[in-house]
Motif scaffolding. Structure first.
Motif, PDB file in Angstrom:
ATOM      1  N   LYS B 226      54.428  26.291  62.115  1.00  0.00           N
ATOM      2  CA  LYS B 226      53.479  26.258  63.218  1.00  0.00           C
ATOM      3  C   LYS B 226      53.229  27.651  63.794  1.00  0.00           C
ATOM      4  O   LYS B 226      52.091  28.036  64.062  1.00  0.00           O
ATOM      5  CB  LYS B 226      54.029  25.337  64.304  1.00  0.00           C
ATOM      6  N   TYR B 227      54.300  28.437  64.002  1.00  0.00           N
ATOM      7  CA  TYR B 227      54.166  29.646  64.801  1.00  0.00           C
ATOM      8  C   TYR B 227      54.309  30.961  64.034  1.00  0.00           C
ATOM      9  O   TYR B 227      53.937  32.014  64.528  1.00  0.00           O
ATOM     10  CB  TYR B 227      55.189  29.639  65.938  1.00  0.00           C
ATOM     11  N   ALA B 228      54.901  30.943  62.841  1.00  0.00           N
ATOM     12  CA  ALA B 228      55.148  32.216  62.155  1.00  0.00           C
ATOM     13  C   ALA B 228      53.847  32.821  61.644  1.00  0.00           C
ATOM     14  O   ALA B 228      52.910  32.094  61.314  1.00  0.00           O
ATOM     15  CB  ALA B 228      56.098  31.991  60.983  1.00  0.00           C
ATOM     16  N   PRO B 229      53.778  34.170  61.622  1.00  0.00           N
ATOM     17  CA  PRO B 229      52.547  34.824  61.157  1.00  0.00           C
ATOM     18  C   PRO B 229      52.460  34.791  59.630  1.00  0.00           C
ATOM     19  O   PRO B 229      52.861  35.732  58.966  1.00  0.00           O
ATOM     20  CB  PRO B 229      52.696  36.251  61.677  1.00  0.00           C
ATOM     21  N   LEU B 230      51.942  33.724  59.099  1.00  0.00           N
ATOM     22  CA  LEU B 230      51.883  33.562  57.646  1.00  0.00           C
ATOM     23  C   LEU B 230      50.446  33.519  57.176  1.00  0.00           C
ATOM     24  O   LEU B 230      49.530  33.182  57.935  1.00  0.00           O
ATOM     25  CB  LEU B 230      52.567  32.251  57.231  1.00  0.00           C
ATOM     26  N   GLU B 231      50.289  33.853  55.905  1.00  0.00           N
ATOM     27  CA  GLU B 231      48.956  33.692  55.321  1.00  0.00           C
ATOM     28  C   GLU B 231      48.734  32.220  55.003  1.00  0.00           C
ATOM     29  O   GLU B 231      49.657  31.431  54.994  1.00  0.00           O
ATOM     30  CB  GLU B 231      48.846  34.535  54.046  1.00  0.00           C
ATOM     31  N   LYS B 232      47.489  31.914  54.672  1.00  0.00           N
ATOM     32  CA  LYS B 232      47.137  30.504  54.495  1.00  0.00           C
ATOM     33  C   LYS B 232      47.930  29.873  53.357  1.00  0.00           C
ATOM     34  O   LYS B 232      48.465  28.775  53.479  1.00  0.00           O
ATOM     35  CB  LYS B 232      45.638  30.402  54.220  1.00  0.00           C
ATOM     36  N   TRP B 233      48.011  30.601  52.236  1.00  0.00           N
ATOM     37  CA  TRP B 233      48.712  30.020  51.075  1.00  0.00           C
ATOM     38  C   TRP B 233      50.196  29.877  51.329  1.00  0.00           C
ATOM     39  O   TRP B 233      50.846  28.936  50.892  1.00  0.00           O
ATOM     40  CB  TRP B 233      48.445  30.829  49.813  1.00  0.00           C
ATOM     41  N   GLN B 234      50.746  30.822  52.117  1.00  0.00           N
ATOM     42  CA  GLN B 234      52.176  30.748  52.421  1.00  0.00           C
ATOM     43  C   GLN B 234      52.470  29.543  53.296  1.00  0.00           C
ATOM     44  O   GLN B 234      53.437  28.809  53.072  1.00  0.00           O
ATOM     45  CB  GLN B 234      52.615  32.026  53.132  1.00  0.00           C
ATOM     46  N   ARG B 235      51.623  29.323  54.275  1.00  0.00           N
ATOM     47  CA  ARG B 235      51.805  28.178  55.165  1.00  0.00           C
ATOM     48  C   ARG B 235      51.721  26.869  54.365  1.00  0.00           C
ATOM     49  O   ARG B 235      52.487  25.939  54.577  1.00  0.00           O
ATOM     50  CB  ARG B 235      50.715  28.210  56.239  1.00  0.00           C
ATOM     51  N   ASP B 236      50.773  26.883  53.423  1.00  0.00           N
ATOM     52  CA  ASP B 236      50.575  25.700  52.605  1.00  0.00           C
ATOM     53  C   ASP B 236      51.831  25.389  51.774  1.00  0.00           C
ATOM     54  O   ASP B 236      52.306  24.245  51.729  1.00  0.00           O
ATOM     55  CB  ASP B 236      49.372  25.953  51.687  1.00  0.00           C
ATOM     56  N   LEU B 237      52.377  26.426  51.149  1.00  0.00           N
ATOM     57  CA  LEU B 237      53.572  26.234  50.327  1.00  0.00           C
ATOM     58  C   LEU B 237      54.758  25.803  51.189  1.00  0.00           C
ATOM     59  O   LEU B 237      55.530  24.925  50.811  1.00  0.00           O
ATOM     60  CB  LEU B 237      53.925  27.525  49.594  1.00  0.00           C
ATOM     61  N   LEU B 238      54.891  26.447  52.361  1.00  0.00           N
ATOM     62  CA  LEU B 238      56.002  26.119  53.257  1.00  0.00           C
ATOM     63  C   LEU B 238      55.960  24.644  53.634  1.00  0.00           C
ATOM     64  O   LEU B 238      56.974  23.948  53.648  1.00  0.00           O
ATOM     65  CB  LEU B 238      55.922  27.008  54.500  1.00  0.00           C
TER      66      LEU B 238
END
Lengths: 461, 556
Positions: B226-238
């Motif tokens: 929710k809060y970490a500064p991630l790129e879109k693909w990283q958030r998706d994988l997470l």
């Protein structure tokens, strides 16, 4: 694979890539196993994914090891298996933690004094073969040379080409495309021929009518002729109907349709030398000397493979007896033992030249004609054999036939053999010609290996 | 319920008939409830690759699976280890797709029949157990396939190395999930007066700006998503991997139950069949094999030193006998606990067909459907069980997990063994960590949207069980790696509030004692710390990683 798909798939490649990149970071699992009554170790690099878990903290300096867990209640509690009256079949072996296997073959008595296992060799986890260290030969390569004095070419293999297509041949060389084409062609042609024939019959009939009207032909003959023409026409038309409408559909393939590839054999000539390694693994050889002979032959092999790719290699091991081995076995030797006799190894060389069989662990017997190919023999030993005159008897037979005999003596201790000097003295002429070169080596460090290689294969000045 | 047996792509009709017969009997007579099942007879090589992916035919691939494959192959080659069976719940109830069970084809017919029965036990739990359904992914195969495709796509777009590194990074954080989510209970709505409503509204309006997170958060991966500064693909994988971790770890919390119950089903099937179906000669060779049964190598869940098959089987047997007789006396124990080892086959059949036994079996099924490992041990591990079985087999040790020679046997008492079992079956014996309210704004400066990250270790439950605090320290070597991994995602300093045990060696050493110790090489009694000092003092610390170095800050 009878499963619908391979579930592991690209993961194998990714693991291999990870191995290449991070090999140093990996911890390892040791699988001891017995092979030929010797304990060997398969060392598998293992990467762990660490997660947050209970365990000891790092202690401050100055605290003795014993104090870390002095009292009850210091470590994280766990459940153990064992105790009185429990049978191992009930509970099984303790489960490994986080995937580290506990091998049943392991027992502390197999470990040597220095904490290492007896026959430790680095082994590749995937192939199970010994790992070879990278050899950088480029530094001294300019100073080395493998003389190829005997230019006669020897046919080793045939290159096969298929330049043409014929009507006969074995079924294995059947050319399908051509066969199908001829099949279609034949059908097309057949159709055209029938059409032409029908047309001809029509023309014939017209002419017959014209002649009958002009009175040239009698009525009886005319009727007979017309009957013949019409009957054959009807026959042809019936045949025409049976042919497929689309001529490009493949019909039944007849024998005349079949087309075969015509092979042409061209012999491949090769020009290269043969190097025979003779490695001493008798009881007097120490671990360091074993390492040296392994490293030196490995370096020579690497150099030859890189710059003289057609060269063939033969590996011979000897103690009192000698036998030919495969490459992996040659480098896999970890323990020495037995008495020493060089002549047994030389006898194998003679047998290879004459075509007789000899003791070997290889699949095929090797034969060589020393008149046609350059033969180099590299012998690595500590020099302590039987009586010198007996030992060099077969050498006298070998030396005139071969290009060069390279003798390497491992002088590690204070007691040094004088077999080298004896050889130099006995075969002085060959030494002058360059057909005999000798050197002594004092360690397995790179510098010693390089020096030995220069002595054996250095350019003539 | 349909059962099929495959060899490669083809249905093996002979074995399908047998399996169907076994399944029908177990369903009708012993009330097992399971969906359709597909059995596959596979070779050793296929087994190695299936085990590498936890049993799924499609699985997101990283080097970890490759490593597991090669380890399995080597184990097969050197030790002759072979895994008998692996079952995966690859079914979706909507589409009614079957469970898949892979059986090693190299065993004899009796073994195969028993394993077919064994799998029915697993299938029953997959379908009925409440806890196995808690974090279930609907139709896992298509979920994994989608994830696999995603990874392939991202690898093309962003480079294989970067994607794989990110995945490895997440895997270090895989245990930071919440296996015990709190259940929201809705309060009964009461009618409020106008005044009260207005007051409530005012409260809501004036409420201070929300902190990150609003309340205690145990699911740290969710927080990061929710809060970490991630790129879109990283958030998706997470997001996808978080789902996967829940799925994999949740099966670990019913491991003992799973294996124990399946072994019990296997036994019941054996007792119920006759000499023609299961000749005793062949059964003996199978029994030898099953005695060595272990969990698959490299499984995510292994943290225990005991065999879950044995423990689960014995606990459920104990429960069954206790329920069948209604009481528990010592004489019965001695005679009946080993009844299946002594008496003849005909006698056994009589026992199984008694109404008391069938009644008790139903009650056991109820327990199997509702328990997890923790509850199983808590409810069935009683003093009688301890006296009859556990006393012989188990002890409590302390020390490092993997090194047997560093283990110290501490206790053999009932209470200690029970608490240790409970402790190791709670949260997979992993430490629980949470982010407190506002933990994402720790040491926040002005004009920043988020501050440093603060985690806190929660030891309340193990301490409630009676385990001391100093036994619950975090393993520092791993902790550092996890902090690094967290830093890579949060991109600001990371803190974890935990505790340490501090030792203070004696400082005032007299000259004589120093002289004594140097000459004789033995510690002088004066130099040794007192008992209090040796057991250490617990201090609270904050371990901090700011991108370059680790720091240990004491809290006073």
């Amino acid at each position: 694979m009878s499963l619908p798909m391979d579930p592991v798939g690209s993961a194998k490649i990714k693991y291999k890539r990870k191995l290449k990149r991070d090999r140093e970071k990996a911890s390892s699992i040791d699988f001891p196993y017995k092979d030929d009554e010797k304990i060997k170790i398969l060392r598998i690099p293992f990467f762990e994914i660490e997660v947050l878990e209970y365990g000891p903290r790092e202690r401050h300096e100055g605290i003795s090891e014993e104090w870390k867990y002095p009292d009850k209640g210091m470590g994280t509690p766990g459940i153990g298996v064992g105790g009185t009256g429990s049978t191992s079949s009930d509970t099984g072996a303790p489960l490994p933690g986080s995937g580290l296997p506990v091998s049943p073959l392991y027992s502390p008595s197999q470990i040597g004094k220095d904490g290492k296992f007896a026959g430790i060799i680095p082994v590749d986890p995937i192939t199970g073969k010994p790992v070879e260290e990278n050899v950088n030969i480029d530094e001294i390569a300019t100073e080395l040379e493998l003389e190829l004095l005997k230019p006669t070419k020897v046919v080793t293999e045939y290159d096969i080409e298929f330049p043409g297509i014929g009507k006969t041949g074995p079924e294995s060389l059947l050319e399908w495309n051509e066969t199908l084409l001829t099949n279609i062609e034949r059908q097309l042609l057949f159709k055209k021929i029938i059409e032409r024939k029908i047309k001809n019959l029509d023309e014939e009939k017209e002419e017959l009518v014209r002649e009958f009207e002009s009175g040239k032909v009698k009525e009886a003959n005319y009727l007979i002729e017309v009957d013949r023409i019409e009957r054959s026409k009807a026959n042809l038309e019936r045949l025409f109907k049976t042919l497929p409408e689309n001529p490009f559909r493949v019909g039944r393939i007849e024998r005349e349709d079949k087309r075969y590839l015509v092979p042409e054999f061209t012999p491949i000539m090769y020009k290269g030398a043969v190097i025979m390694f003779i490695r001493d693994i008798s009881g007097s050889i120490t671990q360091d000397q074993l390492k040296t002979s392994q490293k030196l032959s490995r370096w020579i092999e690497e150099w030859v493979r890189k710059f003289y790719s057609d060269t063939k290699l033969i590996y011979i091991l000897h103690n009192y007896d000698a036998w030919e081995v495969e490459r992996e076995k040659y480098y896999g030797v970890v323990e020495s033992g037995g008495g020493t006799r060089f002549a047994s190894a030389y006898d194998i060389v003679i047998n290879i030249f004459t075509g007789k069989d000899y003791p070997r662990e290889t699949k095929e017997k090797k034969t060589l004609n020393p008149d046609e190919t350059d033969v180099y023999i590299v012998q690595i030993t500590d020099g302590f054999g039987q009586s010198y005159n007996d030992e060099i008897k077969p050498l006298k037979e070998i030396l005139p036939k071969i290009t060069r005999f390279c003798y390497v003596q491992e002088d590690f201790d204070s007691t040094i053999s004088d077999f080298k000097e004896f050889l130099e003295k006995e075969f002085k002429e060959y030494g002058r010609k360059g057909a005999l070169r000798t050197t002594s080596i004092k360690g397995y460090e790179d510098e010693y290996i390089k020096k030995a290689m220069k002595d054996l294969f250095g350019r003539k000045k | 319920m349909k059962v099929r047996v495959f060899r490669g792509y083809e249905i093996d009709e002979y074995w399908t008939n047998i399996a169907q017969r076994i399944a029908d009997r177990m369903r009708e007579k012993y009330k097992l409830d399971f969906p359709n099942i597909d059995y596959y007879f596979v070779s050793l090589d296929e087994m190695a690759s299936i085990v590498a992916t936890h049993g799924w035919i499609v699985f997101p691939s990283s080097w970890e699976e490759g490593q597991r494959y090669y380890l399995n192959k080597i184990k097969q080659k050197l030790i002759g280890e072979s895994i008998i069976e692996i079952v995966v719940p690859s079914y979706s109830e909507k589409r009614n797709t079957p469970i898949k069970a892979y059986i090693n084809s190299s065993y004899n017919d009796v073994a195969k029949k028993l394993v077919i029965a064994h799998v029915l036990g697993h299938a029953h739990i997959y379908k009925n157990n409440v806890l196995s359904r808690r974090f279930k992914i609907e139709d896992p195969i298509s979920f994994f396939y989608r994830l696999l495709q995603k990874i392939n796509e991202y690898e093309i777009l962003y480079g294989e190395e970067e994607v794989q590194e990110f995945i490895e990074n997440i895997k270090h954080l895989s245990t930071l999930i919440d296996l015990y989510p709190s259940v929201k209970i809705q309060k009964e709505t009461t009618s409020l007066s106008q005044k009260e409503k207005r007051k409530a509204m005012e409260k809501f309006l004036i409420k201070e700006k929300d902190k990150i997170p609003k309340r205690k958060e145990y699911d740290i991966l969710k927080f990061l998503e929710k809060y970490a500064p991630l790129e879109k693909w990283q958030r998706d994988l997470l997001k996808s991997y978080r789902k996967l971790f829940y799925f994999l770890y949740s099966t670990g919390s019913i491991k003992i139950l799973h294996e124990g119950f399946s072994s019990l089903v296997e036994l019941i099937y054996f007792l119920d069949s006759d000499e023609e179906e299961l000749p005793i000669k062949e059964w003996i060779s199978y029994a030898e094999l099953s005695a060595q049964r272990e969990l698959p190598l490299g499984s995510l869940i292994i943290k225990e030193d005991f065999n879950p098959y044995f423990l689960g089987f014995k606990l459920l047997m104990h429960g069954l006998i206790k329920l069948a007789t209604g009481e528990y006396n010592k004489e019965f124990l001695e005679e009946k606990t080993k009844w299946y080892e002594r008496i003849s086959r005909e006698d056994l059949k009589d026992i199984i067909n008694k109404p008391e036994f069938i009644e008790a079996w139903r009650k056991i099924l109820d327990k199997v459907n509702t328990y997890d490992d923790f509850l199983l041990i808590k409810n069935l591990f009683d003093l009688e069980f301890f006296n009859s079985v556990a006393r012989k087999h188990y002890f409590v040790y302390e020390g490092e997990n993997y090194l047997w020679y560093k283990k110290i046997v501490v206790s053999r008492s009932y209470k200690d063994i029970l608490t240790t079992f409970l402790f190791s079956s709670y949260n997979l014996k992993l430490p629980r960590v949470y982010i407190p309210r506002g933990g994402g704004e720790y040491n926040k400066k002005e004009n920043e949207d988020r501050g440093e990250l603060l985690l806190v270790q929660d030891t309340s439950f193990p301490e409630m069980l009676g385990i001391q605090r100093k036994q619950l320290t975090l393993y520092e070597k791993n902790e550092k790696i996890v902090l690094e991994a967290l830093y890579k995602i949060w991109k600001k300093p990371v803190n974890i509030k935990t505790f340490d045990v501090e030792f203070e060696p004696k400082k005032n050493v007299s000259a004589t004692s120093w002289f004594f110790s140097t000459i004789f090489g033995v510690w002088h009694p004066e130099m040794l710390p007192s008992l209090e000092e040796r057991s250490g003092k617990i201090i609270e610390v904050i371990d901090r990683f700011d991108g370059n170095k680790f720091e240990k800050i004491k809290i006073k």
